[in-house]
Scaffold this motif. Structure first.
Motif, PDB file in Angstrom:
ATOM      1  N   SER A   7      16.269  13.401  45.701  1.00  0.00           N
ATOM      2  CA  SER A   7      15.942  11.975  45.816  1.00  0.00           C
ATOM      3  C   SER A   7      16.937  11.124  45.030  1.00  0.00           C
ATOM      4  O   SER A   7      16.577  10.313  44.199  1.00  0.00           O
ATOM      5  N   GLY A   8      18.208  11.365  45.314  1.00  0.00           N
ATOM      6  CA  GLY A   8      19.244  10.494  44.764  1.00  0.00           C
ATOM      7  C   GLY A   8      20.039  11.107  43.634  1.00  0.00           C
ATOM      8  O   GLY A   8      21.092  10.602  43.268  1.00  0.00           O
ATOM      9  N   VAL A   9      19.563  12.206  43.041  1.00  0.00           N
ATOM     10  CA  VAL A   9      20.302  12.814  41.931  1.00  0.00           C
ATOM     11  C   VAL A   9      20.714  14.220  42.334  1.00  0.00           C
ATOM     12  O   VAL A   9      19.920  14.948  42.928  1.00  0.00           O
ATOM     13  N   GLY A  10      21.949  14.606  42.043  1.00  0.00           N
ATOM     14  CA  GLY A  10      22.377  15.943  42.437  1.00  0.00           C
ATOM     15  C   GLY A  10      23.236  16.598  41.374  1.00  0.00           C
ATOM     16  O   GLY A  10      23.953  15.932  40.624  1.00  0.00           O
ATOM     17  N   ILE A  11      23.129  17.929  41.315  1.00  0.00           N
ATOM     18  CA  ILE A  11      23.976  18.712  40.412  1.00  0.00           C
ATOM     19  C   ILE A  11      24.707  19.727  41.285  1.00  0.00           C
ATOM     20  O   ILE A  11      24.064  20.544  41.946  1.00  0.00           O
ATOM     21  N   PHE A  12      26.023  19.648  41.304  1.00  0.00           N
ATOM     22  CA  PHE A  12      26.788  20.503  42.205  1.00  0.00           C
ATOM     23  C   PHE A  12      27.853  21.271  41.443  1.00  0.00           C
ATOM     24  O   PHE A  12      28.275  20.853  40.356  1.00  0.00           O
ATOM     25  N   LEU A  13      28.300  22.356  42.050  1.00  0.00           N
ATOM     26  CA  LEU A  13      29.445  23.080  41.495  1.00  0.00           C
ATOM     27  C   LEU A  13      30.547  23.042  42.544  1.00  0.00           C
ATOM     28  O   LEU A  13      30.361  23.524  43.660  1.00  0.00           O
ATOM     29  N   ARG A  14      31.666  22.411  42.195  1.00  0.00           N
ATOM     30  CA  ARG A  14      32.809  22.393  43.133  1.00  0.00           C
ATOM     31  C   ARG A  14      33.534  23.722  42.969  1.00  0.00           C
ATOM     32  O   ARG A  14      34.191  23.958  41.954  1.00  0.00           O
ATOM     33  N   VAL A  15      33.409  24.569  43.977  1.00  0.00           N
ATOM     34  CA  VAL A  15      33.803  25.962  43.793  1.00  0.00           C
ATOM     35  C   VAL A  15      35.310  26.117  43.596  1.00  0.00           C
ATOM     36  O   VAL A  15      35.766  26.873  42.748  1.00  0.00           O
ATOM     37  N   ALA A  68      24.560  10.442  41.094  1.00  0.00           N
ATOM     38  CA  ALA A  68      23.292   9.710  41.086  1.00  0.00           C
ATOM     39  C   ALA A  68      23.522   8.475  41.934  1.00  0.00           C
ATOM     40  O   ALA A  68      24.338   7.624  41.579  1.00  0.00           O
ATOM     41  N   GLY A  69      22.820   8.392  43.053  1.00  0.00           N
ATOM     42  CA  GLY A  69      23.028   7.241  43.928  1.00  0.00           C
ATOM     43  C   GLY A  69      24.425   7.286  44.513  1.00  0.00           C
ATOM     44  O   GLY A  69      25.085   8.316  44.501  1.00  0.00           O
ATOM     45  N   LYS A  70      24.882   6.139  45.011  1.00  0.00           N
ATOM     46  CA  LYS A  70      26.177   6.155  45.703  1.00  0.00           C
ATOM     47  C   LYS A  70      27.337   5.808  44.790  1.00  0.00           C
ATOM     48  O   LYS A  70      28.475   6.091  45.109  1.00  0.00           O
ATOM     49  N   THR A  71      27.055   5.140  43.681  1.00  0.00           N
ATOM     50  CA  THR A  71      28.198   4.658  42.898  1.00  0.00           C
ATOM     51  C   THR A  71      28.365   5.398  41.598  1.00  0.00           C
ATOM     52  O   THR A  71      29.255   5.093  40.835  1.00  0.00           O
ATOM     53  N   LYS A  72      27.467   6.351  41.318  1.00  0.00           N
ATOM     54  CA  LYS A  72      27.542   6.956  39.999  1.00  0.00           C
ATOM     55  C   LYS A  72      27.861   8.433  40.121  1.00  0.00           C
ATOM     56  O   LYS A  72      27.269   9.148  40.929  1.00  0.00           O
ATOM     57  N   GLY A  73      28.756   8.893  39.278  1.00  0.00           N
ATOM     58  CA  GLY A  73      29.032  10.323  39.255  1.00  0.00           C
ATOM     59  C   GLY A  73      29.912  10.639  38.069  1.00  0.00           C
ATOM     60  O   GLY A  73      30.537   9.755  37.478  1.00  0.00           O
ATOM     61  N   CYS A  74      29.930  11.899  37.679  1.00  0.00           N
ATOM     62  CA  CYS A  74      30.893  12.321  36.658  1.00  0.00           C
ATOM     63  C   CYS A  74      31.089  13.816  36.786  1.00  0.00           C
ATOM     64  O   CYS A  74      30.290  14.506  37.419  1.00  0.00           O
ATOM     65  N   CYS A  88      25.212  23.249  45.875  1.00  0.00           N
ATOM     66  CA  CYS A  88      24.140  22.508  45.217  1.00  0.00           C
ATOM     67  C   CYS A  88      23.423  23.465  44.274  1.00  0.00           C
ATOM     68  O   CYS A  88      22.918  24.492  44.707  1.00  0.00           O
ATOM     69  N   LEU A  89      23.389  23.138  42.992  1.00  0.00           N
ATOM     70  CA  LEU A  89      22.794  24.056  42.018  1.00  0.00           C
ATOM     71  C   LEU A  89      21.269  23.973  42.015  1.00  0.00           C
ATOM     72  O   LEU A  89      20.599  24.782  41.394  1.00  0.00           O
ATOM     73  N   VAL A  90      20.725  22.974  42.739  1.00  0.00           N
ATOM     74  CA  VAL A  90      19.271  22.846  42.764  1.00  0.00           C
ATOM     75  C   VAL A  90      18.684  23.739  43.853  1.00  0.00           C
ATOM     76  O   VAL A  90      17.724  24.456  43.624  1.00  0.00           O
ATOM     77  N   CYS A  91      19.321  23.716  45.061  1.00  0.00           N
ATOM     78  CA  CYS A  91      18.708  24.492  46.151  1.00  0.00           C
ATOM     79  C   CYS A  91      19.628  25.575  46.686  1.00  0.00           C
ATOM     80  O   CYS A  91      19.220  26.377  47.517  1.00  0.00           O
ATOM     81  N   GLY A  92      20.890  25.595  46.262  1.00  0.00           N
ATOM     82  CA  GLY A  92      21.771  26.680  46.691  1.00  0.00           C
ATOM     83  C   GLY A  92      22.494  26.433  48.003  1.00  0.00           C
ATOM     84  O   GLY A  92      23.162  27.321  48.518  1.00  0.00           O
TER      85      GLY A  92
END
Length: 1649
Positions: free
Chosen positions: A1562-1570, A1579-1585, A1527-1531
């Motif tokens: 709160s529903g939005v996340g920025i991640f790095l798939r290592v 974003a939410g359950k159905t949205k991602g890119c 998770c790039l927001v909290c590590g």
């Protein structure tokens, strides 16, 4: 059940715990028959410890096993307490230099491209970082052990290893080996489920739920364990009970495929097998203490057993590999790796055993359905890639032949000619074929390092292997033959993929075979002979039964055969011919042909035979190109594509060209041309005089003419290639570097390319290298990438002269091939003439030949004469320069001929050459420029035409926009009305701005309308979302949103509501219509197919009709609301702060009294009236007055719509427009959005009122005005109640008790709430106090509270400044204020720091608040911002104070209002929470708040990979996570995309990342798939890119999927860009755009990530 078990378990434990390891070991030392003793001990204790119930207790089992079973062995082995024995062994040990690490899934491996022998040479991280190669000497390890330790170790190892092998390979399900049988046998069984690679997770989970009726969670647990360990018991009980479960599982899974493997096993067998695995791991750890112990274990393992061949323990394990389950395999593979492969002497012996069993192991592997990674065959990489081992296995075990024969065994299907025949390529076929391909991989390993010196045995065995290889190629020669379809289209596409897959896999092996041959002359000669012999066999006497015929043209004749590519069978696969071509080139390159011509069968070579099949293949390509094979479908097109493709061409197309060059060089050129004409089926045309005339009169079939023209072009192109392509080592005098340089030049001539594109377009060798790095610098410049895009290589201009339009790896060019050929011939003759010496005569006489007139048709003109006439033909405009150049060159060559051979003609030559190439270039450039010019003119004409139309139709529109532009720009440039005075945003002295009329156009109906109070509503598309971007405490969680009161925002801003807009305007009713249609469409679509769209209509989402930006509500456009409410008379005498606070407090008291009255029933009217008298209404206050709502119905509806949306999203509740919290959420969203904008501007050092993007500007203006007007549609008493409560937090009164203390209120949210709720109270006040006065006093009050907040929480750092003599009034004032605080807090406040430091922290702490307030009042009251604040640079503190009617010395506020402020400060400081904070019992937020940033990423990507490879899945007991995601927001590191870490969220199972977005963002996340090196937005359950990662390699490219493996480094700019998206709350919008652009993203189940 449990309680009954307890005492029994304890009893068992007691009897076991009383065992003494020392005593048992002592007994064993005395024993005569040790094996029997040990086995009895195991038979008695193993079933008591392992498998005592349905669920395993690994910790307890391991502890008991260590105590009762392994302990005695360790005592026995050491002869003393192992706690002392093992450290002694370890000290005496000289460890091996091998690290012996076994890589885990996904762990990074390092390979040095400079030193590695091949790509399988890898280092682990530790070794790579500390790799200084020490001197590797080899020594015998047993010298460090005493005799009796060796003897005891040997005994115990032999018994235990044998026991483990025996029990693991035991196949009976309900009885044990005789020497392990127990006396009394219980009826306890396990139903054991085994892993296979056929059934999916879902099938297994579903089946288990039915079979052993467990919950889905339990079934997922079972399935995960089965997948990981290879087996798991799913039921425990008596035989009948387990058998029943087995039959259900088998019945349920046998429908589609073979059923799942299930066994009912007696618990004692499972117990012994579990202990067997434990033993193997134990052996692995014991040998770690000493190399001597390792060697003894190797000896035990490889010792021949009583049954002779293949009876050693190692053989037995290897040969039953495919019968073992996954867990057992990996345990014994680990043991082999830590023992046999670490001891170099035994590694050799093990390699020999492996080679001897190779065929059997591969057979088992073919039948086994597990991946190669868990098969023992995967160990081949450990032996075959070690050069010395590989050579030894070739010479001693004939390994090459074994591998190739094993391979041939598995491809059984042959046709009548003995060639491979592949069936339809089903999934099963493909699976089996993939298995077979692993054999080719082994062959590649064996050949990967070329021998430097050859022994006779190696020669002999290599040539035997070469024979076997030729047998393989012979089966491929001519496979998959095709015949041209005439009449109708082919019905079923023939199978072609398998053959090409085989060819691709073998490409490197064929190249490596040639490299081996090239390294030894004897081998090369023998190989050449063998290859030629096989080719002769393939094409017996080369006529395959075709009739011989004689061709003659112009007095030349040649014998050949009758054969038509377009009528007979033809095949693209000719590996034998191509191998011979390769070897032939090597003969010439290594000059063997000149040294030993007598050893070569050169006399047997028949050039026509050599060229026949490659020529057919090239003709086939030409005919496909000419469209003659259209009816053969795509399979043929694909084959031709791959034939030329970079993956295959090196051993296909290129070798065919070489073979033709070989043949031509040995033939009479005329004969070759005639055969070629015949194969191209053009012989008729060229040999018949006047063919053209006769043909055209008989038939004018356009297709045929077109076909023939194309075929002639193709034939000329082939001649150009044969004559011109000499850039391969052995054909021309060039080396491999020149060849690769030329490839790169021609690739970059097309367009600049990124490194990865360029690598893909160049052929790779067996080590995945292209050789590009060594030459790229010489031919190209590298251009670094910007924020997006990638680095590009551009061709250096000086290399352009080497460009050849007819380069043979280009796809077809459309220029005149005849002219090119003539030019080539002239060049050739010129070179001959230049290099000529005295005695030679130049035999190349092209100039004479083209100036002679033709012979056959009488008096036809010479070629030269034809060119002279053609040079002015208008239809040859494009070729004019080329013709001119040819004539010029011809004259130059003629001159050279005429002058004596020695005469100097060099200078003219050079100039002519240059001119000629210039002419050529010029012609080409001129042609292209002309075409481009015409295109441009046409487009420009179209555009201006369209523009004119548009302006005509929309005349009035253009007039108005011009006027509008003028007016808006005037406002922005501070119109003259305003500029004389200072600008003030609020208070009685607020600058009055003349009303601006605002006209806007609806994007849906294009109708224009003025924004008025009474007109129909106009709205902006908007998106409201919860946000934690500013949060200082992400762990806060609202337990019950229905009961939560959001009135006071805590300063940690743990979760806010952010509103954004794309700025596009619509009529409210147009939007309503649009949204209804979207909803209706969605309902229709749902019945058809349940796919997600990029927006969720059920949650009110839609895409902006113009820009497709994701939106979920609309904001109404309003005029400045304050001007509408504030139309009372203004008395000049306005109260000061103290008076105002008293007045307001009285009004509040009156209101509360009345509310109380209303709520109590009227029991006595008399009493009521008395109370009324008691209550003295403040002067001019009329609480019964209800103001009229000024807005039109449509605007009121939109105010409610947006308010409800904000409430619904912000609190995650169902919409309810009556809820008293709606207005609070509206004010909160306004405050939070302004705070986040201020934060972004500060972070980027931009001025507060600089040029904001207009969508932001519109959004803030509309949002602030909306929030200010929303009270008009809410209940008056509710808003008044909110005001009273908010006010009471600063000015305490008796009725409100439980209010947060001053430290726990975010002052800006409080300010917005108070200012926007105040009109609800003020509208009932007719005493003449204006709204502006209220705003000002509220603002001053909140500002003072904020200053106290800052002082209470300020850090006291001593900055060495003198505190005795304050220098300026601010400092003395702030010191005095601090002193007051000191008194009120009962001296709990820290010691007084220097005034300078205090004033500095007040100024810094209050800046964000002032900036937010300036934005708020600017948008609320519409006062333009002073020009000083619009420029970047200084802190603008003074300017802000002036704009906000504050004194520059903020402390003056306290001094002016000291009478009331002192009591207020006292009340604030007396709060118990403030006391707790000052005594250090709790925390508080400090000011200014730090800006939130994404986590710091390491510069080098490999450290992230390491961090991830050490990360275990938190749920499945230490198992490595397959898709670790950061998770790039909290590590936090999360285990994504796996069943183990799914959690339930709002009734749905979601993956770890989705669950994390709800707690962290709160529903939005920025991640790095290592592992993939890609950024994931959710974003939410159905949205991602997926988003491009911030890591680039040295070539400026990202490597998503880590396929290229170049080192990656952090690009700070790209990371900032991701951070900016996060700060601007644009992640959801980004996902929306990505999903709209790429429909495949919509189908992904994002919630499972």
């Amino acid at each position: 059940m449990a309680s009954e078990l307890e005492p029994e378990v304890q009893a068992i434990d007691r009897s076991l715990l009383e065992c003494s390891a020392e005593e048992i070991a002592g007994k064993w030392l005395q024993a005569t028959d040790l094996t029997r003793e040990v086995y009895q001990h195991l038979a008695h204790y193993v079933p008591k410890i392992y498998c005592r119930g349905p669920n395993p207790f690994p910790q307890k089992e391991d502890m008991l096993a260590q105590h009762v079973l392994l302990g005695p062995m360790e005592w026995y082995l050491c002869g003393e307490d192992p706690a002392f024995g093992f450290p002694k062994l370890e000290q005496a040990n000289k460890p091996s230099h091998l690290c012996g690490r076994v890589f885990k899934v996904g762990e990074p491996t390092y390979s040095c491209r400079d030193c590695a022998v091949d790509p399988t040479c890898v280092l682990c991280m530790e070794c790579f970082l500390g790799s200084i190669h020490r001197d590797h000497r080899y020594r015998d390890p047993l010298v460090h052990l005493s005799e009796d330790v060796i003897a005891r170790t040997y005994n115990i190892f032999a018994i235990m290893f044998r026991y483990a092998v025996e029990i693991l390979t035991w196949e009976k399900e309900s009885e044990l080996p005789a020497d392990l049988e127990m006396v009394e046998k219980s009826d306890t069984y396990y139903c054991m489920l085994f892993n296979d690679e056929v059934h999916t997770y879902e099938q297994v989970i579903y089946t288990l739920q039915k079979a052993v009726n467990c919950t889905q969670k339990e079934a997922i647990g079972f399935a995960t364990t089965v997948d990981r360990d290879g087996r798991r018991s799913v039921r425990y009980g008596d035989f009948q009970y387990c058998e029943q479960a087995k039959s259900v599982i088998v019945r349920n899974t046998s429908r589609q495929t073979k059923p799942l493997k299930v066994q009912v096993m007696h618990s004692s067998i499972v117990a012994h097998q579990n202990f067997g695995l434990k033993l193997l791991s134990w052996l692995g750890s014991i040998i770690g203490y000493s190399d001597g112990l390792r060697r003894i274990l190797c000896q035990v393992g490889l010792q021949e057993g009583p049954d002779g061949e293949n009876s050693s323990l190692v053989d037995r394990l290897m040969l039953s590999d495919s019968k073992l389950w996954k867990g057992a395999r990996s345990v014994y593979h680990q043991l082999f790796m830590s023992s046999l492969l670490m001891d170099l002497k035994y590694k050799k012996l093990f390699a020999v055993r492996f080679a001897k069993n190779y065929q059997q192991l591969q057979r088992d592997f073919m039948e086994d359905d597990h991946e190669r990674a868990v098969s023992v065959t995967a160990l081949s990489v450990q032996f075959f890639t070690a050069p010395t081992l590989a050579r030894m296995l070739i010479t001693e075990e004939n390994l090459m032949s074994i591998i190739i024969k094993t391979f041939m065994d598995h491809l059984r299907h042959r046709d009548a000619h003995g060639r491979f025949q592949f069936e339809r390529y089903t999934a099963l076929q493909a699976f089996k074929f993939r298995r077979v391909q692993s054999l080719i991989l082994d062959l590649k390993y064996v050949l990967i390092s070329k021998p430097t010196e050859w022994s006779d045995e190696l020669r002999q065995k290599f040539l035997e292997g070469f024979d076997a290889f030729l047998e393989l190629l012979k089966c491929m020669q001519g496979m998959d033959p095709i015949t041209r379809q005439v009449g109708q289209h082919i019905e079923m596409e023939p199978e072609w993929e398998a053959a090409f897959t085989l060819q691709m896999k073998l490409t490197h092996v064929i190249s490596m075979m040639q490299d081996w041959c090239a390294s030894d002359e004897k081998v090369l000669i023998e190989a050449y002979k063998k290859c030629l012999a096989v080719l002769m066999q393939c094409h017996g006497g080369y006529t395959d039964g075709e009739q011989p015929i004689t061709l003659s043209i112009c007095g030349h004749s040649v014998e050949t055969i009758r054969y038509c590519v377009s009528q007979e069978k033809v095949s693209i696969h000719l590996p034998v011919s191509r191998l011979l071509a390769g070897l032939h080139v090597l003969l010439s390159k290594s000059e063997v042909a000149y040294k030993f011509p007598e050893l070569l069968p050169l006399s047997e070579l028949s050039p026509p035979m050599l060229i026949e099949h490659p020529l057919r293949c090239l003709v086939l390509c030409a005919q496909v190109h000419a469209g003659m094979w259209r009816r053969n479908g795509f399979s043929l097109v694909n084959q031709i594509y791959y034939y030329h493709n970079v993956k295959c061409r090196r051993e296909m197309f290129d070798k065919d060209i070489v073979m033709l060059q070989t043949g031509v060089s040995m033939m009479d050129p005329n004969h070759f041309l005639m055969i070629m004409l015949s194969r191209f089926e053009l012989y008729q045309i060229f040999s018949t005089p006047d063919y053209g005339k006769r043909f055209s009169s008989e038939i004018t079939h356009k297709d045929v003419v077109q076909q023939n023209n194309t075929l002639i072009e193709e034939m000329l192109y082939l001649i150009i290639m044969l004559v011109g392509e000499r850039f391969s080592p052995g054909v021309g005098q060039v080396n491999a570097t020149d060849e690769i340089k030329r490839e790169i030049i021609h690739q970059l001539s097309i367009k600049p390319m990124a490194h990865s594109e360029l690598v893909k377009s160049l052929p790779e060798d067996e080590n995945k290298e292209t050789g590009m790095e060594s030459v790229i610098e010489a031919v190209a410049h590298f251009k670094k990438p910007g924020l997006t895009g990638r680095g590009m290589y551009e061709l250096k201009p000086e290399c352009a002269k080497e460009f050849n339009l007819y380069f043979y790896h280009f796809s077809r060019a459309e220029q005149s091939k005849v002219l090119h050929l003539i030019g080539m011939a002239l060049q050739e003759e010129k070179q001959h003439l230049e290099n000529v010496t005295e005695e030679h005569v130049v035999t190349f006489t092209f100039t004479q030949k083209i100036s002679k007139p033709g012979e056959a048709p009488k008096n036809s003109p010479s070629i030269l004469a034809m060119l002279e006439t053609l040079q002015n033909a208008p239809y040859l405009e494009v070729h004019k320069d080329m013709i001119r150049w040819i004539l010029k060159t011809f004259n130059a060559v003629k001159k050279m001929r005429e002058s004596s051979p020695t005469s100097p003609v060099a200078e003219t030559e050079g100039t002519i050459m240059e001119e000629s190439s210039r002419d050529k270039d010029k012609a080409e450039r001129k042609r292209k420029a002309e075409i481009a010019r015409l295109r441009r003119e046409k487009i420009m004409a179209q555009m201006s035409e369209m523009q004119r139309h548009f302006i005509d139709e929309n005349k009035e529109l253009f007039q108005q926009t011009l006027e509008l532009d003028a007016s808006t720009s005037a406002v922005l440039d501070n119109s003259p009305v305003v500029s004389d005075m200072t600008l003030t945003a609020l208070g009685p002295t607020q600058t009055q701005v003349p009303e601006q009329r605002q006209f806007v156009t609806c994007i849906l109906c294009q109708e224009e309308q003025e924004v008025k109070v009474e007109s129909r509503a106009m709205v902006l598309a908007a998106f409201v979302q919860r946000s934690t971007v500013l949060s200082k405490n992400r762990s806060k969680f609202i337990q019950d949103p229905e009961k939560y009161d959001p009135l006071f925002m805590h300063p940690d801003l743990s979760c806010g509501t952010h509103t954004s807009s794309c700025g596009h305007i619509m009529h409210a009713h147009c939007w309503q219509r649009y949204f209804d249609s979207v909803q209706a469409k969605e309902q229709r679509r749902q019945q058809r197919l349940r796919l997600h769209t990029s927006y969720d209509v059920e949650n009110g989402e839609f895409l902006c009709p113009l820009c497709e930006c994701l939106s979920n509500t609309v904001i109404p456009l309003l005029l400045p609301p304050r001007n509408i409410f504030n139309n009372r008379l203004n008395f000049s005498e306005q109260p000061n702060l103290t008076q105002w606070i008293r007045t307001i407090s009285q009004q509040i008291k009156a209101l509360q009294f009345l509310r109380k009255e209303e709520s109590t029933p009227n029991n006595a009217s008399t009493k009521n009236s008395e109370n009324m008298d008691e209550l003295q209404l403040p002067e001019g206050f009329r609480p019964d007055f209800h103001p009229k709502n000024p807005y039109s119905e449509s605007i009121k509806e939109m105010l409610t719509t947006f308010g409800t949306a904000t409430y619904k999203v912000g609190l995650k509740v169902h919409p309810n427009e009556e809820d008293p919290r709606v207005p609070i959420m509206c004010w909160g969203s306004c405050a939070y959005t302004i705070q986040s904008i201020e934060r972004i501007l500060s972070d980027e050092d931009k001025p507060l009122f600089g040029p904001l993007p207009c969508r932001l500007d519109d959004c803030l203006r509309s949002l602030t005005r909306f929030a200010a007007a929303h009270w008009t549609v809410a209940s008056l008493s509710v808003v008044q109640g909110h005001f009273c409560k908010l006010f009471a937090s600063l000015v305490p009164n008796d009725s409100h008790e439980e209010l947060p203390c001053i430290l726990d209120i975010d002052m800006f949210h409080l300010l917005v709430g108070l200012v926007l709720a105040f009109p609800a109270l003020q509208c009932q006040d007719f005493s003449g106090i204006s709204l502006g006065t209220g705003d000002l006093h509220i603002f001053h009050l909140v500002t003072m509270a904020h200053i106290i907040q800052i002082l209470l929480t300020s850090c006291t750092e001593e900055n060495g400044m003198d505190q005795e003599n304050p220098t300026c009034e601010e400092e003395s004032a702030v010191l005095a204020l601090y002193e007051t605080l000191h008194q009120y807090t009962g001296s709990a406040l820290k010691e007084i720091p220097s005034g300078w430091h205090l004033w500095r922290s007040v100024r810094a702490g209050i800046m964000p608040f002032l900036k937010c307030s300036a934005l708020f009042f600017h948008y609320l009251n519409g006062v333009p911002s002073p020009p000083d604040i619009q420029v970047p640079g200084t802190s603008h503190f003074e300017h802000l104070c002036n704009y906000l009617s504050l004194p520059n010395n903020l402390i003056c506020l306290f001094q002016e209002n000291s009478e009331i402020m002192n009591s207020l400060i006292e009340s604030w400081c007396h709060n118990s929470e403030v006391k707790r904070y000052l005594e250090g019992e709790r925390d508080a937020i400090r000011y200014p708040r730090e800006s939130n940033k994404l986590i710091n990423l390491p510069e080098d990507y490999s450290s992230l990979i390491n961090q991830a490879s050490n990360f275990s899945c938190p749920k499945s007991g230490g198992d490595k996570s397959r898709a670790p995601t950061l998770c790039l927001v909290c590590g936090s590191l999360l285990c994504s995309q796996s069943y183990c870490c799914q959690t339930e969220l709002e009734g749905e199972d979601v993956g770890a990342c989705t669950a994390h977005t709800y707690s962290c963002g709160s529903g939005v996340g920025i991640f790095l798939r290592v592992r993939e090196c890609q950024v994931l937005f959710l974003a939410g359950k159905t949205k991602g890119c997926f988003y491009s990662p911030p890591y680039l390699d040295d070539y400026g490219e990202t490597d998503q999927g880590l396929r290229r493996g170049n080192p990656l480094h952090l690009c700070k700019e790209r990371f900032k860009k991701i951070q900016k998206l996060w700060h601007q709350h644009s992640v959801t919008e980004e996902i929306g755009h990505a999903q709209e652009a790429n429909q495949t993203l919509v189908g992904i189940d994002w919630q499972h990530l």
